[in-house]
Design a protein around this motif. Structure first.
Motif, short mmCIF file in Angstrom:
data_model
loop_
_atom_site.label_atom_id
_atom_site.label_comp_id
_atom_site.label_asym_id
_atom_site.label_seq_id
_atom_site.Cartn_x
_atom_site.Cartn_y
_atom_site.Cartn_z
N ILE A 85 42.38 35.23 54.62
CA ILE A 85 41.52 35.65 53.32
C ILE A 85 42.56 35.82 52.05
CG2 ILE A 85 40.57 37.87 52.11
CD1 ILE A 85 39.17 38.26 54.82
N GLU A 86 43.77 36.65 52.61
CA GLU A 86 44.89 36.65 51.35
C GLU A 86 45.31 35.39 50.85
OE1 GLU A 86 48.09 39.39 52.37
OE2 GLU A 86 46.48 40.70 53.17
N SER A 87 45.57 34.34 51.75
CA SER A 87 46.15 32.99 51.31
C SER A 87 45.24 32.11 50.92
CB SER A 87 46.75 32.49 52.65
OG SER A 87 45.79 31.99 53.48
N LYS A 88 43.76 32.14 51.23
CA LYS A 88 42.88 31.16 50.84
C LYS A 88 41.99 31.46 49.78
CE LYS A 88 43.02 28.28 55.21
NZ LYS A 88 41.96 27.92 56.12
N ILE A 89 41.82 32.62 49.53
CA ILE A 89 40.72 33.08 48.59
C ILE A 89 41.59 33.58 46.99
CG2 ILE A 89 38.92 34.61 47.92
CD1 ILE A 89 38.29 34.66 51.01
N ASP A 90 41.46 32.89 45.95
CA ASP A 90 41.92 33.12 44.64
C ASP A 90 41.55 34.67 44.35
OD1 ASP A 90 42.98 30.89 44.57
OD2 ASP A 90 41.41 29.92 43.37
N GLY A 91 42.31 35.48 43.89
CA GLY A 91 42.24 36.85 43.38
C GLY A 91 42.34 37.94 44.20
N VAL A 92 42.66 37.57 45.40
CA VAL A 92 42.77 38.59 46.42
C VAL A 92 44.27 39.13 46.27
CG1 VAL A 92 42.93 39.36 49.00
CG2 VAL A 92 40.91 37.89 48.11
N THR A 93 44.57 40.29 46.19
CA THR A 93 45.96 40.83 46.01
C THR A 93 46.47 41.59 47.37
OG1 THR A 93 45.07 43.10 45.07
CG2 THR A 93 45.65 41.12 43.57
N GLY A 94 45.30 41.95 48.30
CA GLY A 94 45.85 42.42 49.45
C GLY A 94 44.79 42.73 50.19
N TYR A 227 36.19 47.06 60.13
CA TYR A 227 36.29 47.50 58.70
C TYR A 227 37.32 46.87 57.96
CZ TYR A 227 33.03 50.87 60.91
OH TYR A 227 32.32 51.42 61.85
N LEU A 228 37.25 46.37 57.12
CA LEU A 228 38.45 45.79 56.13
C LEU A 228 38.12 46.14 54.40
CD1 LEU A 228 40.91 44.08 55.63
CD2 LEU A 228 39.07 42.02 55.32
N TYR A 229 39.23 46.68 53.94
CA TYR A 229 39.16 46.80 52.40
C TYR A 229 39.94 45.44 51.66
CZ TYR A 229 37.33 51.46 51.56
OH TYR A 229 36.37 52.58 51.76
N ILE A 230 39.49 44.94 50.83
CA ILE A 230 40.21 43.90 50.10
C ILE A 230 40.38 44.32 48.81
CG2 ILE A 230 39.95 41.39 49.26
CD1 ILE A 230 38.04 40.87 51.64
N THR A 231 41.61 44.36 48.26
CA THR A 231 41.94 44.55 46.79
C THR A 231 41.92 43.34 46.14
OG1 THR A 231 44.39 44.46 47.36
CG2 THR A 231 43.13 46.62 47.29
N THR A 232 41.63 43.19 44.74
CA THR A 232 41.43 42.06 43.59
C THR A 232 42.13 42.26 42.46
OG1 THR A 232 39.58 42.68 42.94
CG2 THR A 232 39.31 41.12 45.30
N ASP A 233 42.56 41.11 41.97
CA ASP A 233 42.96 41.03 40.51
C ASP A 233 41.93 41.72 39.76
OD1 ASP A 233 43.48 39.80 37.69
OD2 ASP A 233 45.29 39.80 39.02
N LYS A 234 42.26 42.23 38.72
CA LYS A 234 41.54 42.94 37.88
C LYS A 234 40.34 41.95 37.23
CE LYS A 234 42.24 47.42 38.20
NZ LYS A 234 41.18 48.52 38.55
N SER A 235 40.94 40.92 36.87
CA SER A 235 40.30 39.66 36.30
C SER A 235 39.26 38.87 37.28
CB SER A 235 40.97 38.79 35.61
OG SER A 235 41.93 38.20 36.63
N ALA A 236 39.40 39.24 38.56
CA ALA A 236 38.65 38.72 39.50
C ALA A 236 37.18 39.03 39.64
CB ALA A 236 39.29 38.76 41.02
N ASP A 237 36.25 38.12 39.85
CA ASP A 237 34.70 38.43 40.06
C ASP A 237 34.72 38.91 41.34
OD1 ASP A 237 32.06 38.33 40.56
OD2 ASP A 237 31.60 36.68 39.16
N GLY A 239 32.46 39.99 43.07
CA GLY A 239 31.12 39.62 43.78
C GLY A 239 31.42 37.98 44.54
N LYS A 240 32.03 37.10 43.90
CA LYS A 240 32.43 35.97 44.39
C LYS A 240 33.35 36.00 45.45
CE LYS A 240 31.36 33.13 40.13
NZ LYS A 240 32.00 32.22 38.91
N VAL A 241 34.44 36.88 45.27
CA VAL A 241 35.52 37.19 46.15
C VAL A 241 34.86 37.59 47.50
CG1 VAL A 241 37.67 38.25 46.63
CG2 VAL A 241 37.44 37.47 44.51
N ALA A 242 33.91 38.52 47.39
CA ALA A 242 33.53 39.02 48.58
C ALA A 242 32.59 37.93 49.18
CB ALA A 242 32.58 40.27 48.30
N ASN A 243 31.89 37.05 48.58
CA ASN A 243 31.05 36.07 49.23
C ASN A 243 31.91 35.11 49.74
OD1 ASN A 243 28.48 37.16 48.74
ND2 ASN A 243 28.58 36.21 46.60
N ALA A 244 33.05 34.84 49.20
CA ALA A 244 34.04 33.93 49.60
C ALA A 244 34.70 34.43 50.99
CB ALA A 244 35.15 33.42 48.56
#
Length: 408
Positions: A85-94, A227-237, A239-244
Motif C-alpha cells: 500500500i505504501e509503495s504502490k498507492i500515490d498519496g500514502v505517507t504511512g 485494522y489499519l490506519y493509512i495516513t495520506t498527503d494533505k493534497s490527496a483525495d 476517497g480515491k486512496v481508500a478505494n485504491a
C-alpha cells in the motif's frame, strides 16, 4: 428621476414626523434581520472552526478494517500488504496497524486502568502526539518487538507525581498475561483547539502507545491484522486512496468481488457533520425569520393607520391632479424606507452580536460572516417593505377625491 426623489423626500419627512411610531414599526424587522444574521454567522463560524480542528485531528486519515465476512474467511491483512500500500498507492505517507487492549498497572499512586494502543511509527501522527521528553518508538523497536511505551504528560503525573519518568519500567497486566515495559517517551497532544478534545477517562485511567509487535506478550498474533490506519498527503483525495487500497488488498488476497475489506473515510464523515450543521443552522434561521413576517405585518398595519390619518391629504392631492400611481408610489416609498432602515440597523446589530457571541472564551472563533448573507438580508428587508406596503398604498391610491375630502 426627480419625481422619485420627491417621493423619497416626502416619505422621510413623514417618518421623521412620527419617529416613535416608525421605530416601533422597524423593531420587528430589526429583531428578525439581526437574529438571522447572528445565527447564520455563528453557525458558519462554528462549522469552519469545527472543520479546521477536526481536520487537524484526523485530516488525511483512512481507517481500513476487516469485515465480518472477511474475519470468517480469515482474510487478515499482513505487513507485506502494508508495504505494498505504501509503495504502490500515490498519496500514502504511512500505515499503522492497530491493536487495542485494556489492562492495569499499579504504582505508588495507586492502581490504574491502562488503555493500550499497539501501532506502527505512523501512530504518533495519528494520535497527534508531540514528544516533550525522550522519544517515540521507531522502526527498530517494532522490528525487535521492543517492550517500550510512551505515555502522556498528564498520565505520567497521575501515575508517578512527575513527568520525569523516562527510563522507568512499568508492569502491565492484560488478558491474564503480564509484561514489563520501559517508558521511553513523554508526549502531549498538539493544540487541537477548545472545541475538540481527545482526552478520555478519569484520573484512574491512563493511555499508552506501544509497538504493535510488543503486543505479543499479551497473546496477540502480531503477524496478521484486522485494522489499519493509512495516513495520506494533505493534497490527496482520501476517497480515491481508500478505494485504491481496498482494490489492492482484493488483488493481493485474490478476493475481487468479495466484501472482505471496508473503510471509514474521515472526509466523508466531515461532509456528513457539515450537512447536519447546515440543517440545524437553516432550521433555527427559519424560526428566527418568522419574526420578519411579524415585522412585515407591523409595517402594513402602521401604513394602513397612516393612510387613515392622511385621507384628507390624499383627497387634496388627487383633486389637484395627482395620479393614482403617484399616491401609490408615495406610500410604497415610505414603507420601503422603513423596512430598509430597519434592515440596516438589524444587519449592524446582527454582525455585532455574532462577534460578541463568538468572542465568548469557551468558544473563541471567528464568525463566518458572508457578504451573500448580508445582501440577502438587505434584499429581504427591502422586499418586506414593498410587499407589505402594496396593500396600504393601493388602498390610498384608490380613494375617491370627493370621498377623501369628506372625511375628518
Amino acid at each position: 428621476m426627480g419625481q422619485t426623489f420627491e417621493y423619497l423626500k416626502m416619505a422621510l419627512q413623514n417618518i421623521r414626523a412620527n419617529k416613535g411610531r416608525s421605530l416601533l414599526t422597524m423593531l420587528g424587522i430589526i429583531i428578525g434581520i439581526s437574529s438571522v444574521i447572528t445565527i447564520m454567522s455563528v453557525g458558519a463560524g462554528f462549522k469552519n472552526e469545527m472543520n479546521k480542528q477536526l481536520d487537524s485531528i484526523a485530516g488525511g486519515q483512512i481507517y481500513l478494517y476487516l469485515s465480518d465476512e472477511g474475519q470468517k474467511r480469515e482474510e487478515y491483512m499482513t505487513e507485506d500488504d502494508f508495504a505494498q500500500i505504501e509503495s504502490k498507492i500515490d498519496g500514502v505517507t504511512g500505515t499503522s496497524p492497530v491493536f487495542g487492549a485494556a489492562g492495569s498497572t499499579k504504582t505508588l499512586k495507586g492502581e490504574f486502568t491502562v488503555n493500550l494502543t499497539g501501532g506502527g511509527t505512523a501512530q504518533q501522527e495519528i494520535s497527534k502526539w508531540k514528544v516533550v521528553r525522550g522519544r517515540y518508538f521507531n522502526q527498530s523497536d517494532i522490528d525487535t518487538a521492543n517492550r517500550v511505551c510512551v505515555v502522556s504528560k498528564k498520565d505520567a503525573i497521575s501515575m508517578f507525581g512527575t513527568d520525569d519518568v523516562v527510563g522507568m519500567n512499568i508492569e502491565i497486566a492484560s488478558d491474564n498475561s503480564t509484561g514489563d515495559f520501559q517508558i521511553i517517551g513523554i508526549v502531549e497532544q498538539e493544540n487541537l483547539g477548545n472545541m475538540v478534545t481527545m482526552e478520555y477517562g478519569d484520573e484512574q485511567s491512563v493511555s499508552m502507545d506501544v509497538p504493535y509487535t510488543a503486543m505479543d506478550v499479551f497473546g496477540y498474533d502480531t503477524s496478521s491484522f484486522a485494522y489499519l490506519y493509512i495516513t495520506t498527503d494533505k493534497s490527496a483525495d482520501t476517497g480515491k486512496v481508500a478505494n485504491a487500497a481496498i482494490a489492492l488488498l482484493n488483488q493481493l488476497h485474490y478476493s475481487s468481488g468479495e466484501s472482505y475489506y471496508d473503510m471509514e473515510n474521515f472526509t466523508d464523515q466531515m461532509s456528513s457533520i457539515n450537512d447536519m450543521l447546515n440543517m440545524i443552522t437553516g432550521f433555527i434561521s427559519l424560526v428566527a425569520g418568522i419574526s420578519l413576517l411579524v415585522g412585515g405585518i407591523g409595517v402594513m398595519n402602521i401604513m394602513l393607520v397612516s393612510v387613515t390619518e392622511r385621507t384628507r391629504e390624499i383627497g387634496i392631492r388627487k383633486s389637484l391632479g395627482a395620479k393614482t400611481s403617484s399616491i401609490m408610489m408615495q406610500f410604497l416609498a415610505e414603507s420601503a424606507i422603513i423596512a430598509c432602515i430597519g434592515g440596516l440597523i438589524g444587519i449592524t446589530i446582527g454582525v455585532a452580536l455574532a462577534y460578541a457571541v463568538c468572542s465568548i472564551p469557551t468558544l473563541g472563533f471567528t464568525p463566518g460572516i458572508k457578504l451573500s448573507t448580508i445582501l440577502l438580508a438587505t434584499v429581504f428587508s427591502s422586499g418586506i417593505g414593498i410587499v407589505f406596503g402594496v396593500y396600504p398604498a393601493r388602498k390610498a391610491a384608490k380613494l375617491s377625491p370627493i370621498e377623501a375630502l369628506r372625511r375628518n
